[in-house]
Design an enzyme around this catalytic site. Sequence first.
Site, PDB file in Angstrom:
ATOM      1  CE  LYS A  91      -4.497  -1.269   1.796  1.00 27.02           C
ATOM      2  NZ  LYS A  91      -4.233  -3.125   2.694  1.00 27.02           N
ATOM      3  CD  GLU A 113     -12.160   5.794   1.495  1.00 28.70           C
ATOM      4  OE1 GLU A 113     -12.471   7.055   1.689  1.00 28.70           O
ATOM      5  OE2 GLU A 113     -11.746   5.267   0.458  1.00 28.70           O
ATOM      6  CB  SER A 378      -0.253  -8.365  -1.268  1.00 27.49           C
ATOM      7  OG  SER A 378      -1.427  -9.207  -0.347  1.00 27.49           O
TER       8      SER A 378
END
Length: 396
Positions: A91, A113, A378
Site C-alpha cells: 500500500k 478513509e 502483497s
Amino acid sequence: MNSYLDTDELGFYGDFGGAYIPELLRPNIEELEQAFSYYRNDAQFIDEYKSLLKDYVGRPTPLYFSAKLSATFGAKIYLKREDLCHTGAHKVNNTIGQILLAKRMGKSTIIAETGAGQHGVATATACALSGMECKVFMGEKDIERQAPNVLRMNYLGAEVIPAVSGSKTLKDATNEAIRYWINHPETFYLIGSVVGPHPYPKMVAEFQSIISEEIRQQLLEKEGRRNPDIVIACVGGGSNAAGAFYHFYDVPEVQLIAVEAAGEGVMTGKSAATSALGTPGVIHGSMTLLMQDQDGQITEPHSISAGLDYPGIGPLHAHTISSGRVQAIAVTDNEALEAAHALALTEGIIPALETAHALGALNQLTLNPDDVVVINLSGRGDKDLETIAKFINKTS
Ligand SMILES: *Cc1c(COP(=O)(O)O)cnc(C)c1O
C-alpha cells in the site's frame, strides 16, 4: 494499439469506470487530473518518487524462488515479496506517490478513509514523512475491531475520525470522507486502491506498476526472460493485482489470475467474491461490478481477511475480468488459512490473510513443470495473528 490500460476521455475502461461524483467535487477532480497528467511525465517528480521507493520503502523487493511451493505444485514458483516493504505491504507504494503529488499541488491536509486500518496506517506514514496533516475517517465499529492500527495512526500523528452513521464500517467512513472533501476542497483525498472516480484507479495502478516493472527485470536475471507464464494476485479493491499485472495486460501469453475471497463459500451469502456475484452499479464514484440486491442496496460482504472484505472491485478489474483477459478464482476462508499456515511452516514466511488467498489458488490450477509462476505476496501476516489464533482455538 489498444491497451487494456487505456481509458476513454471520461475515464472508462470499456464499460467500467468514469467519475460519478457530486457536481461540487468536479473542480477537485479536474485539478487532480491535471496535476497527475503533468507530474507523471515530470522527470524531477519521477526521480523523487523512485528515490523514496528505494531508500524509504526498501525497493526493489526480492523475487524469491520458493523451492517448497515449486516441489509441492510441480512448477517454478516465485514470490514477489511486497511483505518486505516498509509498513509490511504494497500500500505504501501508492501513498508515497500521492503524497508527493499532493505536495506539488500545494496541499497541506490529507484525508483518507480506512476499513481495517491498513490504508490508514500507510497514509499516516506518508503524511508523517512529508509533514502533512492527516485525517483518517474510520467506522466506529472498525475503530473498536482494529485497535492496534488506530494506535499506530495516532502514534504517527494522524487524527482518526469516527464515522457513526449506518453500519459504522468502511462504506460509512467513505461517505464521511467525501462529505468532508466537499466542505474542504482545499484538502487532498488519498484513495488506497484502484477504486474511486477517475483518475484515481488509473493513478493508483500506475503507482503500483513498479511491482511488475521489477518482476520483468528480476525474471530476466533469474530465468532469462521477462514474461512469466502465470501471475497470481489477490483482489480486494485490486491495487496489488493491478500493479503485479500492469506490464503483462497486453502480453496475451501471460495468464493473469485474480483471486477473490469466497468467504464461507461463494453461494453461502457470506462471501466477498465480487466478480462472481456482482452486477454493474456505482460504488465509491465509479461504475463497476458490485455485490448488490435487486433494489441496488449494497450487500454486506464477508471475508476472514479485512482487506478483501469489500463489496466492489476496481473498474480495471471489472473490465479485464468480464472481457476474459483476467481469470477470477475464489478461495474460501479455510483454504486461505491453510495456505497461510503451509507457507509459514515450509518457508518461514507468515503471509497476510489477504495474500493467503492468492496462495490458496494454487490448488485450483493445473501446472506444468516448466511453468514460471509469480505470486504477488502483497503483505506480511503479523497483523492477522489474533484472527489466526481465534480460528485455531475454535477448531481445536
Ligand atoms: C489492503 C490489502 C490488500 C487488498 O487491497 P488491494 O487494493 O486489492 O491490493 C491485499 N493485501 C494486503 C496485504 C493488504 O494490506
